[in-house]
Design a protein around this motif. Structure first.
Motif, PDB file in Angstrom:
ATOM      1  N   THR A   1      33.769  56.349   7.758  1.00 29.77           N
ATOM      2  CA  THR A   1      32.804  57.156   7.005  1.00 29.77           C
ATOM      3  C   THR A   1      33.456  58.430   6.483  1.00 29.77           C
ATOM      4  N   GLU A   2      34.274  59.057   7.322  1.00 27.00           N
ATOM      5  CA  GLU A   2      34.942  60.288   6.889  1.00 27.00           C
ATOM      6  C   GLU A   2      35.845  60.027   5.685  1.00 27.00           C
ATOM      7  N   GLU A   3      36.556  58.904   5.707  1.00 27.01           N
ATOM      8  CA  GLU A   3      37.430  58.573   4.578  1.00 27.01           C
ATOM      9  C   GLU A   3      36.624  58.266   3.318  1.00 27.01           C
ATOM     10  N   LEU A   4      35.488  57.588   3.488  1.00 30.83           N
ATOM     11  CA  LEU A   4      34.641  57.298   2.332  1.00 30.83           C
ATOM     12  C   LEU A   4      34.086  58.582   1.720  1.00 30.83           C
ATOM     13  N   LEU A   5      33.617  59.487   2.570  1.00 31.02           N
ATOM     14  CA  LEU A   5      33.024  60.720   2.064  1.00 31.02           C
ATOM     15  C   LEU A   5      34.057  61.629   1.417  1.00 31.02           C
ATOM     16  N   ALA A   6      35.313  61.447   1.773  1.00 31.00           N
ATOM     17  CA  ALA A   6      36.372  62.262   1.164  1.00 31.00           C
ATOM     18  C   ALA A   6      36.730  61.776  -0.235  1.00 31.00           C
ATOM     19  N   MET A   7      36.294  60.558  -0.587  1.00 37.75           N
ATOM     20  CA  MET A   7      36.584  60.027  -1.917  1.00 37.75           C
ATOM     21  C   MET A   7      35.564  60.555  -2.917  1.00 37.75           C
TER      22      MET A   7
ATOM     23  N   PRO B   1      32.804  60.389  -5.959  1.00 35.87           N
ATOM     24  CA  PRO B   1      31.902  59.310  -6.388  1.00 35.87           C
ATOM     25  C   PRO B   1      32.545  58.489  -7.499  1.00 35.87           C
ATOM     26  N   SER B   2      32.705  57.203  -7.269  1.00 34.66           N
ATOM     27  CA  SER B   2      33.407  56.349  -8.226  1.00 34.66           C
ATOM     28  C   SER B   2      33.160  54.897  -7.863  1.00 34.66           C
ATOM     29  N   VAL B   3      33.501  54.014  -8.793  1.00 30.53           N
ATOM     30  CA  VAL B   3      33.422  52.587  -8.505  1.00 30.53           C
ATOM     31  C   VAL B   3      34.363  52.236  -7.360  1.00 30.53           C
ATOM     32  N   GLU B   4      35.515  52.900  -7.304  1.00 29.19           N
ATOM     33  CA  GLU B   4      36.481  52.620  -6.236  1.00 29.19           C
ATOM     34  C   GLU B   4      35.883  52.935  -4.867  1.00 29.19           C
ATOM     35  N   ARG B   5      35.141  54.044  -4.762  1.00 28.19           N
ATOM     36  CA  ARG B   5      34.521  54.358  -3.474  1.00 28.19           C
ATOM     37  C   ARG B   5      33.416  53.358  -3.154  1.00 28.19           C
ATOM     38  N   TYR B   6      32.653  52.969  -4.169  1.00 25.31           N
ATOM     39  CA  TYR B   6      31.602  51.975  -3.953  1.00 25.31           C
ATOM     40  C   TYR B   6      32.206  50.683  -3.399  1.00 25.31           C
ATOM     41  N   VAL B   7      33.285  50.213  -4.014  1.00 24.78           N
ATOM     42  CA  VAL B   7      33.939  48.985  -3.554  1.00 24.78           C
ATOM     43  C   VAL B   7      34.453  49.155  -2.129  1.00 24.78           C
ATOM     44  N   ALA B   8      35.045  50.300  -1.838  1.00 24.05           N
ATOM     45  CA  ALA B   8      35.579  50.537  -0.495  1.00 24.05           C
ATOM     46  C   ALA B   8      34.480  50.491   0.562  1.00 24.05           C
ATOM     47  N   GLY B   9      33.269  50.911   0.201  1.00 21.86           N
ATOM     48  CA  GLY B   9      32.176  50.922   1.160  1.00 21.86           C
ATOM     49  C   GLY B   9      31.452  49.602   1.306  1.00 21.86           C
ATOM     50  N   HIS B  10      31.551  48.723   0.291  1.00 18.01           N
ATOM     51  CA  HIS B  10      30.751  47.496   0.290  1.00 18.01           C
ATOM     52  C   HIS B  10      31.567  46.212   0.409  1.00 18.01           C
ATOM     53  N   TRP B  11      32.858  46.264   0.158  1.00 21.96           N
ATOM     54  CA  TRP B  11      33.662  45.046   0.097  1.00 21.96           C
ATOM     55  C   TRP B  11      34.744  45.041   1.171  1.00 21.96           C
ATOM     56  N   LEU B  12      35.094  43.833   1.637  1.00 25.34           N
ATOM     57  CA  LEU B  12      36.308  43.667   2.430  1.00 25.34           C
ATOM     58  C   LEU B  12      37.490  43.535   1.480  1.00 25.34           C
ATOM     59  N   PRO B  13      38.630  44.107   1.818  1.00 27.15           N
ATOM     60  CA  PRO B  13      39.800  43.983   0.939  1.00 27.15           C
ATOM     61  C   PRO B  13      40.217  42.523   0.767  1.00 27.15           C
ATOM     62  N   ALA B  14      40.810  42.235  -0.371  1.00 24.66           N
ATOM     63  CA  ALA B  14      41.300  40.884  -0.649  1.00 24.66           C
ATOM     64  C   ALA B  14      42.317  40.472   0.407  1.00 24.66           C
TER      65      ALA B  14
END
Length: 540
Positions: free
Chosen positions: A61-67, A69-82
């Motif tokens: 959560t701390e890493e997400l909040l440090a990003m 607001p962007s599509v990249e942050r949205y993907v990081a919060g909702h998707w598992l990496p390839a």
């Protein structure tokens, strides 16, 4: 907007310990009291669930909040990496024959074991052109995962989904021809094709001299080579772009006419009856409807006498819902937080609300789209716009026919696999302008220990920009779904549509179920409304 710090919705709350002590004799009372006092000093908080194997692959959560607001942050919060889940792999699939040696008129059953050793579902097609020495007799395909299973023009064809870490078994029965020469090796080779692999599956059978034993003739009855035919057999065509389709049936000798039943219920609990003369086909045109699956059966008439009912056929027609009827079946089918993700009808619109951060939900009526190609039209609008709030059209989804979700318990709600295990999503994210995150979701992973969304999506996504649409107003979206491409058009309400995006991986378009999607990122309280939804057959 304030950030909503979610308490752990998945952890059971501690139970209070109430101690009641009854003294029967002094010594027994002291002993019981001592034991209960020791128990009361034990921490009653349940042990948290084991760490998910996927948690190390997602940001905290701390890493997400440090990003930012962007599509990249949205993907990081909702998707598992390839690459976190092993890709689908059908290399272990096999084809076997029921016997190595068979004489003329002998029966061979080919068994296809389509094995997916990966951790992601994959659609596949199996094509088996029969060699000249054998004749088709029968086939059997499993329900739920099968989309098409038929024999036509000397070729057997199966199409369906092979679930992750599972095996789909398909059987094909043939008979050896009378003129097959003893000593001939009959090689039967099938092609197995997925979105990522092309394989050949072969089996060999040697022709042997015929014997006088009657045993080899028994399978004719077993496999239904000589079934008792019904007096009327019914077939249905696919709807065209005007939502017109044909019913046709075999002629019953000496019949004076036919009775046709139509129903939205496969068991014909309620139905509409019509009588026609001595014809064997009928064109039917239906208006688009939220109840777009029609079932038909036919029987012959000779004066006052009626024949037995034919087989039942179904037709999936055009779909339309203006959300004025609140009984059309729309409800939440998937969500990451049952209490805080809502879907409901409101004054001729359908509404989705996501009240907590990193959450998402999927609503659907569990009705199928018409056959491919088809086109989806709808209008949508964000209310109370804020960064990273998103919505989308879901299509290409699966459903096994069971209740979805199956219940309200933890496992039934969050961990079920009854519907929408894969789908496409035109995820439209608000950042001031609206941006597109087109998603091909191949799998869902429930990960309550992961930060960000607890239901991670796995598959492929493409980030793109919208043009000439209204970020905070009503927009008209159109999706054309064809065998080789998916095209997304959009424009502000009342304006000409513009092609916005095209995607060519159509692996899931054979799955016909659709719905709406809404989600949040760091900021909570995402609200979206839909004005109507229409899905029409294309082209013919």
């Amino acid at each position: 907007m304030a950030r909503n710090n979610r308490s752990s919705q998945w952890m059971p709350k501690p139970k209070k310990v109430t101690t009641v002590i009854t003294f029967v004799v002094a010594l027994l009372g002291v002993l019981v009291f001592t034991q209960l006092l020791s128990a009361a000093q034990t921490d009653p908080t349940p042990t948290p669930p084991a760490e998910s194997p996927y948690a190390p692959f997602v940001p905290t959560t701390e890493e997400l909040l440090a990003m930012p607001p962007s599509v990249e942050r949205y993907v990081a919060g909702h998707w598992l990496p390839a690459g976190v889940l092993a890709a689908a792999n059908l290399e272990d699939s096999t084809k076997t024959a029921s016997a190595d040696q068979v004489g003329p008129q002998g029966v061979i059953q080919y068994t296809f074991s389509i094995v997916n050793s990966g951790e992601v579902d994959i659609p596949a097609e199996l094509t088996d052109p029969l060699p000249a020495d054998v004749t088709y007799a029968d086939h059997e395909c499993p329900p739920v995962v099968t989309m098409s299973c038929q024999f036509s023009g000397g070729e057997f064809h199966w199409e369906g989904t092979v679930p992750a870490e599972d095996t789909v078994v398909v059987t094909l029965t043939v008979t050896m021809n009378d003129d097959a020469e003893p000593g001939t090796i009959v090689t039967n080779t099938a092609q197995l094709v997925s979105a990522e692999q092309e394989l050949e599956l072969s089996a060999e059978v040697t022709v042997v001299a015929p014997t006088a034993s009657p045993i080899q003739f028994l399978p004719f009855a077993i496999y239904g080579l000589l079934p008792d035919p019904g007096p009327v057999t019914l077939a249905a065509g696919q709807p065209n772009s005007a939502n017109t389709f044909n019913l046709s049936w075999t002629e019953a000798l000496a019949s004076s006419g036919y009775e046709i039943h139509e129903s939205n219920d496969p068991n014909f609990a309620t139905s509409t009856s019509s009588i026609v003369g001595p014809i064997t086909s009928l064109a039917i045109t239906k208006p688009p409807s939220p109840f777009n699956v029609y079932y038909y059966r036919v029987r012959s008439l000779i004066g006052p006498k009626v024949g037995p009912w034919s087989n039942v056929v179904s037709v999936v027609g055009a779909y339309y819902d203006d959300f004025n009827n609140t009984a059309t079946g729309w409800t939440i089918r998937r969500s990451t937080y049952r209490e805080d993700v809502r879907g409901y009808y409101d004054n001729g619109q359908f509404v989705m609300e996501v009240a907590d951060r990193w959450d998402w939900g999927l609503a659907s009526p569990l009705k199928p789209a018409p056959r491919v190609p088809y086109v989806i039209d709808f209008e949508a609008k964000i209310f109370f716009p804020f960064y990273s709030h998103s919505s989308g059209m879901i299509f290409g989804g699966d459903w096994n026919g069971e209740n979805c979700p199956p219940g309200l318990s933890y496992d039934e709600w969050y961990k079920h696999d009854n519907c929408f295990n894969h789908f496409y999503n035109t995820n439209t994210i608000y950042y001031g302008p609206l941006k597109l995150l087109f998603e091909r979701v191949d799998s869902l992973v429930w990960c309550p220990n992961c930060d960000g969304s607890p239901m991670k999506r796995v598959g492929d996504y493409v980030n793109d920009d919208f043009t000439k649409i209204d970020p905070e107003g009503w927009n008209h979206y159109r999706i054309e779904v064809r065998d080789g491409s998916i095209k997304l058009y959009a424009a502000a309400r009342g304006e000409p549509l513009n092609l916005q995006f095209e995607y060519d991986d159509t692996r899931w378009i054979g799955s016909p179920y659709f719905g709406f999607f809404a989600s949040t990122d760091e900021y909570s309280n995402s609200t979206w409304r839909w004005e109507f939804l229409q899905i029409l057959p294309l082209d013919n």
